[in-house]
Scaffold this motif. Structure first.
Motif, short mmCIF file in Angstrom:
data_model
loop_
_atom_site.label_atom_id
_atom_site.label_comp_id
_atom_site.label_asym_id
_atom_site.label_seq_id
_atom_site.Cartn_x
_atom_site.Cartn_y
_atom_site.Cartn_z
N VAL A 175 1.12 -1.35 0.12
CA VAL A 175 0.03 -0.14 0.23
C VAL A 175 0.67 1.39 0.02
N LEU A 176 0.94 2.17 -1.52
CA LEU A 176 1.39 3.19 -0.69
C LEU A 176 0.61 4.40 -0.16
N GLY A 177 1.33 5.65 0.71
CA GLY A 177 0.53 6.40 1.37
C GLY A 177 1.69 7.52 1.09
N ASP A 178 1.37 9.00 1.46
CA ASP A 178 2.24 9.38 1.31
C ASP A 178 3.45 9.48 2.84
N GLY A 179 3.68 10.87 2.53
CA GLY A 179 4.91 11.12 3.96
C GLY A 179 4.87 11.12 5.55
N ALA A 180 2.84 11.88 4.82
CA ALA A 180 2.57 11.70 7.24
C ALA A 180 2.29 10.23 7.05
N CYS A 181 2.48 9.10 6.06
CA CYS A 181 1.60 7.83 7.42
C CYS A 181 3.16 7.02 7.98
N LEU A 182 3.95 7.36 8.02
CA LEU A 182 5.56 6.65 8.31
C LEU A 182 5.33 5.58 8.90
N THR A 183 3.66 6.03 9.99
CA THR A 183 3.53 5.13 11.33
C THR A 183 2.62 3.60 11.07
N CYS A 184 2.35 3.74 9.90
CA CYS A 184 0.79 3.47 9.35
C CYS A 184 1.39 2.15 8.75
N GLU A 185 2.29 1.72 8.38
CA GLU A 185 2.92 0.83 7.26
C GLU A 185 2.74 0.88 6.36
N MET A 186 3.06 1.87 5.32
CA MET A 186 2.50 1.62 3.92
C MET A 186 4.52 1.99 3.51
#
Length: 256
Positions: A175-186
């Motif tokens: 799953v790709l996320g943006d830079g704010a999702c560091l702690t979301c396992e993406m």
């Protein structure tokens, strides 16, 4: 009251944005979920096909119920009953990771939807009162996989992603996320550190990440072709049902 719109080709394609075959599939889903059943009280004055068209037009144009009713020859109260009855039956069914999940790529992003119900919305930077809705998109066919329950517009995307429950749909999928999702396992882009510029390879990775992740922005933009997502007047669970109903209509257009 004499109505103008009917479940015919010209009206379906013009006002609902769906081809007749796509609308027929949507109608079949609603019928299979019990949309043709008779509720207690007054019987419906319109057949199921025209009620489904009315709900689709409501989502597509965001006309008020008072203005939409005369187009179908009914009162605004009938439009309200149809939206409340059929809206939840159009909801998208979350997609489970396929057998080849390791080879698939999903993208998650949040969007702010202006909302008048202050029990759900909150004042945010870009919209006076809005709700944060997280959406998961399959990167290859660009279909909506799942959409989370709306959260206040002040909620950060990372927190919304952790608490929305979308992660349970992503087991075994990249799953790709943006830079704010560091702690979301993406999978997120590389970050610059003080005194440590990014390497050339990291810059290339970030460029590719932006190129692929832009697809979710394009999908969200197409979802908002349904003008109700530009200023929702629904209360309570209304926005949640609206997002869940608009997503499968978007998927029908792409999959057909």
């Amino acid at each position: 009251m004499a109505g103008v719109l009917r479940a015919e080709r010209v009206w379906v394609e013009t006002f609902a944005g769906l081809r007749v075959t796509q609308f027929a599939r949507l109608l079949r889903v609603v019928r299979e979920r019990g949309g043709d059943g008779t509720l207690r009280g007054r019987p419906w004055s319109l057949p199921l096909a025209e009620r489904v068209l009315m709900v689709a037009v409501y989502y597509r144009t965001n006309l008020t119920m008072r203005r939409l009713g005369p187009l179908f020859g009914v009162f605004s109260s009938t439009v309200c009953r149809a939206v409340r009855r059929l809206g939840p039956l159009l909801t998208i069914e979350p997609v489970s990771p396929p057998a080849e999940a390791a080879d698939r790529l999903w993208i998650v992003d949040g969007t702010l939807i202006p909302l008048r119900d202050r029990s759900v919305a909150a004042s945010s930077r870009t919209c006076r009162f809005s709700a944060n809705v997280q959406v998961i998109v399959d990167a290859d066919p660009r279909l909506v996989v799942a959409a989370a329950r709306p959260m206040p517009g002040t909620t950060a995307d990372a927190h919304a992603g952790r608490t929305s429950g979308l992660s349970r749909h992503c087991q075994g999928v990249t799953v790709l996320g943006d830079g704010a999702c560091l702690t979301c396992e993406m999978a997120v882009p590389h970050r610059k550190r003080p005194g440590r510029p990014l390497l050339m390879a990291e810059e290339d990775d970030n460029a590719e990440h932006r190129r692929v992740r832009a697809r979710v922005e394009h999908v969200i933009g197409r979802l908002k072709n349904h003008k109700i997502l530009r200023g929702c007047r629904q209360r309570g669970e209304g926005l949640h049902h609206t997002v869940q109903a608009v997503a499968p209509m978007h998927n029908l257009v792409l999959a057909s």
